[in-house]
Structures are given as structure tokens and as C-alpha cells.
Write an enzyme that holds these catalytic residues in place. Structure first.
Site, PDB file in Angstrom:
ATOM      1  N   HIS A   1       7.920  34.509  27.532  1.00 55.67           N
ATOM      2  CA  HIS A   1       7.043  33.345  27.616  1.00 55.67           C
ATOM      3  C   HIS A   1       6.944  32.635  26.275  1.00 55.67           C
ATOM      4  O   HIS A   1       7.311  33.199  25.242  1.00 55.67           O
ATOM      5  CB  HIS A   1       5.637  33.764  28.060  1.00 55.67           C
TER       6      HIS A   1
ATOM      7  N   HIS B   1       7.877  30.024  20.332  1.00 52.84           N
ATOM      8  CA  HIS B   1       8.893  31.078  20.335  1.00 52.84           C
ATOM      9  C   HIS B   1       8.718  31.996  21.530  1.00 52.84           C
ATOM     10  O   HIS B   1       7.673  31.993  22.174  1.00 52.84           O
ATOM     11  CB  HIS B   1       8.796  31.908  19.051  1.00 52.84           C
TER      12      HIS B   1
END
Length: 170
Positions: free
Chosen positions: A116, A34
Site C-alpha cells: 500500500h 512509498h
């Protein structure tokens, strides 16, 4: 209860991330790959229902779906031995992150926002050097569309589960 807000990328991107996470991320079983949009925060369920969900609906309806690209890995060293798939900087993802820290939503930014997808963490210094050295030579060509984000809640065992999904532009 602890809540957080994240984007779950497509299966293709998740499969790529999981090919590394299985081996290098002790949180592999706790949450799928995620992009964290909002760090965990504490809230009561009635506050979630009456204030936060209506605010998240407003934010999602006012945000147009957008694309993200991933071309390489990066890391948070020397702060932590965390390696991640670096999401290229776009105005859209930063604007969405900002909106999720305004108004009635908790402004709980502990760190600067770095979009990220974590693929390795809690590595020893030796492991980190070896893994990062190998992964930093790889090129990635991943493009994905962000058309929703999820409000998550944390279970007693540390795992995260989706509370509600918010579609962008709706």
C-alpha cells in the site's frame, strides 16, 4: 541505526498520493510516497556494508521488474485510522517481500504484508470517517512498473533518506 526497504513509485503515482498526503499525512515531509517492503530494523553500518547490501544485490538481480495496479483506497481501521492507496495483490511483490525476510536479513515482520501507499494517518475518528467516506467513492486507475527498491536510513529528525538503490534484474 534504523534502516528500512521501500519502493518509490513513479512521479505520476507520487503526485496522486501527495495530493492527499499534504493534507492528511503528518509524515508528508519525512518520506515521499512509498510501498514499504520491509519494516524498519536496527543494524550497524559495517553489517549493512558487509552482509546486507550484498544480500540485497543478490535479491534484486534475481527479481524481474513487474507491474503494480491501484484502483481504490482501503484502510487499516479499526487497528489504526490509516487510509491508503491499495496496491493490487501480485505474486511478484509478495515474493519480493518474502525474500527480504529470509537468510541473513532480519525477519522483523510485525504485521501481515499489505502492499500500500499511505495517504492519510493519525486522523481523529471523525476526520477518518469523513475522509474515508469521500475517498472510498473515488476510483483510481494507476499502473506502475516496479524496477527497483531502495535501502533507506532514518535521520535524527525522523526523516528517511536513500542509502542505496537496487535495480531489479541487474
Amino acid at each position: 541505526m534504523r534502516y528500512g526497504i521501500a519502493v518509490f513509485p513513479s512521479k505520476k503515482v507520487q503526485d496522486e498520493a501527495n495530493s492527499y498526503r499534504k493534507r492528511y499525512d503528518p509524515h508528508y515531509a519525512l518520506i515521499p510516497p512509498h510501498i514499504t517492503l520491509k519494516e524498519p530494523f536496527e543494524a550497524e553500518e559495517n553489517q549493512i556494508e558487509k552482509e546486507i547490501i550484498p544480500e540485497l544485490k543478490k535479491i534484486s538481480s534475481g527479481t524481474t521488474p513487474f507491474k503494480i495496479n491501484i484502483h481504490k483506497v482501503s484502510s487499516f481501521t479499526p487497528v489504526t485510522n490509516t487510509i491508503y492507496l491499495k496496491v493490487e495483490r501480485t505474486e511478484e511483490i509478495f515474493t519480493l517481500n518474502e525474500k527480504l525476510h529470509e537468510g541473513i536479513l532480519p525477519d522483523n515482520k510485525e504485521y501481515s504484508f499489505v502492499p500500500h501507499i499511505t495517504i492519510a494517518q493519525k486522523l481523529s475518528d471523525e476526520e477518518y470517517s469523513d475522509v474515508y467516506g469521500t475517498l472510498s467513492m473515488l476510483k483510481f486507475d494507476l499502473e506502475d512498473k516496479v524496477d527497483r527498491f531502495q535501502l533507506l536510513y532514518q535521520l535524527e529528525n525522523g526523516a528517511w533518506s536513500v542509502y542505496e538503490t537496487f535495480r531489479l534484474g541487474e
